[in-house]
Design a protein around this motif. Structure first.
Motif, PDB file in Angstrom:
ATOM      1  N   LYS A 279      13.419 -39.231  40.646  1.00 15.05           N
ATOM      2  CA  LYS A 279      14.138 -40.142  41.542  1.00 15.05           C
ATOM      3  C   LYS A 279      15.633 -40.129  41.231  1.00 15.05           C
ATOM      4  CE  LYS A 279      12.353 -44.055  42.820  1.00 15.05           C
ATOM      5  NZ  LYS A 279      11.669 -45.354  42.892  1.00 15.05           N
ATOM      6  N   LYS A 280      15.951 -40.147  39.947  1.00 19.24           N
ATOM      7  CA  LYS A 280      17.359 -40.135  39.535  1.00 19.24           C
ATOM      8  C   LYS A 280      18.044 -38.850  40.001  1.00 19.24           C
ATOM      9  CE  LYS A 280      18.891 -42.013  35.656  1.00 19.24           C
ATOM     10  NZ  LYS A 280      19.092 -42.270  34.216  1.00 19.24           N
TER      11      LYS A 280
ATOM     12  N   ASP B 131      -3.558 -38.972  39.198  1.00 24.26           N
ATOM     13  CA  ASP B 131      -4.643 -38.280  38.490  1.00 24.26           C
ATOM     14  C   ASP B 131      -4.968 -38.971  37.166  1.00 24.26           C
ATOM     15  OD1 ASP B 131      -4.765 -36.469  40.574  1.00 24.26           O
ATOM     16  OD2 ASP B 131      -3.725 -34.863  39.478  1.00 24.26           O
ATOM     17  N   ALA B 132      -3.939 -39.394  36.438  1.00 27.78           N
ATOM     18  CA  ALA B 132      -4.176 -40.080  35.162  1.00 27.78           C
ATOM     19  C   ALA B 132      -4.864 -41.421  35.391  1.00 27.78           C
ATOM     20  CB  ALA B 132      -2.861 -40.274  34.412  1.00 27.78           C
TER      21      ALA B 132
ATOM     22  N   ALA C   9       4.040 -40.253  30.472  1.00 29.38           N
ATOM     23  CA  ALA C   9       4.887 -39.079  30.695  1.00 29.38           C
ATOM     24  C   ALA C   9       5.096 -38.852  32.190  1.00 29.38           C
ATOM     25  CB  ALA C   9       4.262 -37.845  30.043  1.00 29.38           C
ATOM     26  N   ALA C  10       4.039 -39.024  32.958  1.00 29.67           N
ATOM     27  CA  ALA C  10       4.153 -38.845  34.411  1.00 29.67           C
ATOM     28  C   ALA C  10       5.064 -39.896  35.019  1.00 29.67           C
ATOM     29  CB  ALA C  10       2.767 -38.902  35.046  1.00 29.67           C
ATOM     30  N   ARG C  11       4.973 -41.126  34.547  1.00 31.75           N
ATOM     31  CA  ARG C  11       5.861 -42.182  35.049  1.00 31.75           C
ATOM     32  C   ARG C  11       7.317 -41.893  34.702  1.00 31.75           C
ATOM     33  NH1 ARG C  11       2.191 -47.564  33.795  1.00 31.75           N
ATOM     34  NH2 ARG C  11       1.057 -47.519  35.769  1.00 31.75           N
ATOM     35  N   ARG C  12       7.549 -41.371  33.508  1.00 32.25           N
ATOM     36  CA  ARG C  12       8.927 -40.982  33.158  1.00 32.25           C
ATOM     37  C   ARG C  12       9.420 -39.878  34.078  1.00 32.25           C
ATOM     38  NH1 ARG C  12       6.862 -41.873  28.019  1.00 32.25           N
ATOM     39  NH2 ARG C  12       6.361 -39.675  27.727  1.00 32.25           N
ATOM     40  N   SER C  13       8.524 -38.950  34.411  1.00 30.84           N
ATOM     41  CA  SER C  13       8.883 -37.857  35.324  1.00 30.84           C
ATOM     42  C   SER C  13       9.218 -38.377  36.711  1.00 30.84           C
ATOM     43  CB  SER C  13       7.753 -36.834  35.417  1.00 30.84           C
ATOM     44  OG  SER C  13       7.576 -36.178  34.188  1.00 30.84           O
TER      45      SER C  13
ATOM     46  N   ARG D 108      12.834 -34.790  45.653  1.00 30.64           N
ATOM     47  CA  ARG D 108      11.624 -35.317  46.292  1.00 30.64           C
ATOM     48  C   ARG D 108      10.375 -34.521  45.937  1.00 30.64           C
ATOM     49  NH1 ARG D 108      12.954 -38.608  51.452  1.00 30.64           N
ATOM     50  NH2 ARG D 108      15.130 -39.093  51.039  1.00 30.64           N
ATOM     51  N   GLU D 109      10.508 -33.220  45.794  1.00 28.44           N
ATOM     52  CA  GLU D 109       9.345 -32.400  45.455  1.00 28.44           C
ATOM     53  C   GLU D 109       8.856 -32.723  44.040  1.00 28.44           C
ATOM     54  OE1 GLU D 109       6.207 -30.108  46.033  1.00 28.44           O
ATOM     55  OE2 GLU D 109       7.677 -30.591  47.572  1.00 28.44           O
ATOM     56  N   ALA D 110       9.777 -32.845  43.095  1.00 24.22           N
ATOM     57  CA  ALA D 110       9.398 -33.204  41.726  1.00 24.22           C
ATOM     58  C   ALA D 110       8.816 -34.611  41.676  1.00 24.22           C
ATOM     59  CB  ALA D 110      10.607 -33.093  40.801  1.00 24.22           C
ATOM     60  N   GLU D 111       9.370 -35.506  42.473  1.00 19.07           N
ATOM     61  CA  GLU D 111       8.832 -36.868  42.515  1.00 19.07           C
ATOM     62  C   GLU D 111       7.400 -36.870  43.053  1.00 19.07           C
ATOM     63  OE1 GLU D 111       9.646 -41.278  44.472  1.00 19.07           O
ATOM     64  OE2 GLU D 111      11.166 -39.707  44.722  1.00 19.07           O
ATOM     65  N   ARG D 112       7.169 -36.108  44.109  1.00 17.93           N
ATOM     66  CA  ARG D 112       5.822 -36.019  44.681  1.00 17.93           C
ATOM     67  C   ARG D 112       4.836 -35.480  43.636  1.00 17.93           C
ATOM     68  NH1 ARG D 112       7.506 -35.296  49.602  1.00 17.93           N
ATOM     69  NH2 ARG D 112       8.251 -33.189  49.263  1.00 17.93           N
ATOM     70  N   ALA D 113       5.246 -34.454  42.917  1.00 23.92           N
ATOM     71  CA  ALA D 113       4.373 -33.873  41.895  1.00 23.92           C
ATOM     72  C   ALA D 113       4.124 -34.865  40.755  1.00 23.92           C
ATOM     73  CB  ALA D 113       4.988 -32.587  41.352  1.00 23.92           C
ATOM     74  N   ALA D 114       5.158 -35.587  40.356  1.00 18.05           N
ATOM     75  CA  ALA D 114       5.010 -36.569  39.282  1.00 18.05           C
ATOM     76  C   ALA D 114       4.106 -37.719  39.714  1.00 18.05           C
ATOM     77  CB  ALA D 114       6.374 -37.097  38.853  1.00 18.05           C
TER      78      ALA D 114
END
Length: 91
Positions: free
Chosen positions: A36-37, A53-54, A27-31, A41-47
């Motif tokens: 990116k799409k 963490d996983a 799920a994190a990789r999909r995020s 950048r902020e959402a990418e950093r969080a993902a």
């Protein structure tokens, strides 16, 4: 992969816990891809933090999960490790 060694997941994890962590990792990789799409950048950093963490929880990064004193060659080139002779094709 590409001549590098990658640490396996901790075999001591229960199957339900391992599956839960793998599901979170996917799920994190999909995020990451979605961020990116969207050029967010902020959402990418969080993902990417969620991916990290996983992977730590799975034992693929962070402190080693084994206790026999063997070194951690995670992300090392095979050619620079004692495994290099095992990786050479036999002819």
């Amino acid at each position: 992969m590409r001549g590098r060694l990658w640490r396996a997941s901790n075999p001591g994890l229960s199957e339900p816990r391992r599956q839960q962590l793998v599901d979170e990792l996917m799920a994190a990789r999909r995020s990451v891809g979605q961020a990116k799409k969207a050029d967010d950048r902020e959402a990418e950093r969080a993902a990417r933090a969620r991916v990290h963490d996983a992977k730590v929880a799975l034992g693929e990064r962070g402190p080693v999960w084994w206790n026999d004193g063997a070194p951690d060659y995670n992300r090392h080139l095979v050619a620079n490790t004692p495994y290099r002779d095992d990786a050479e094709p036999s002819g």
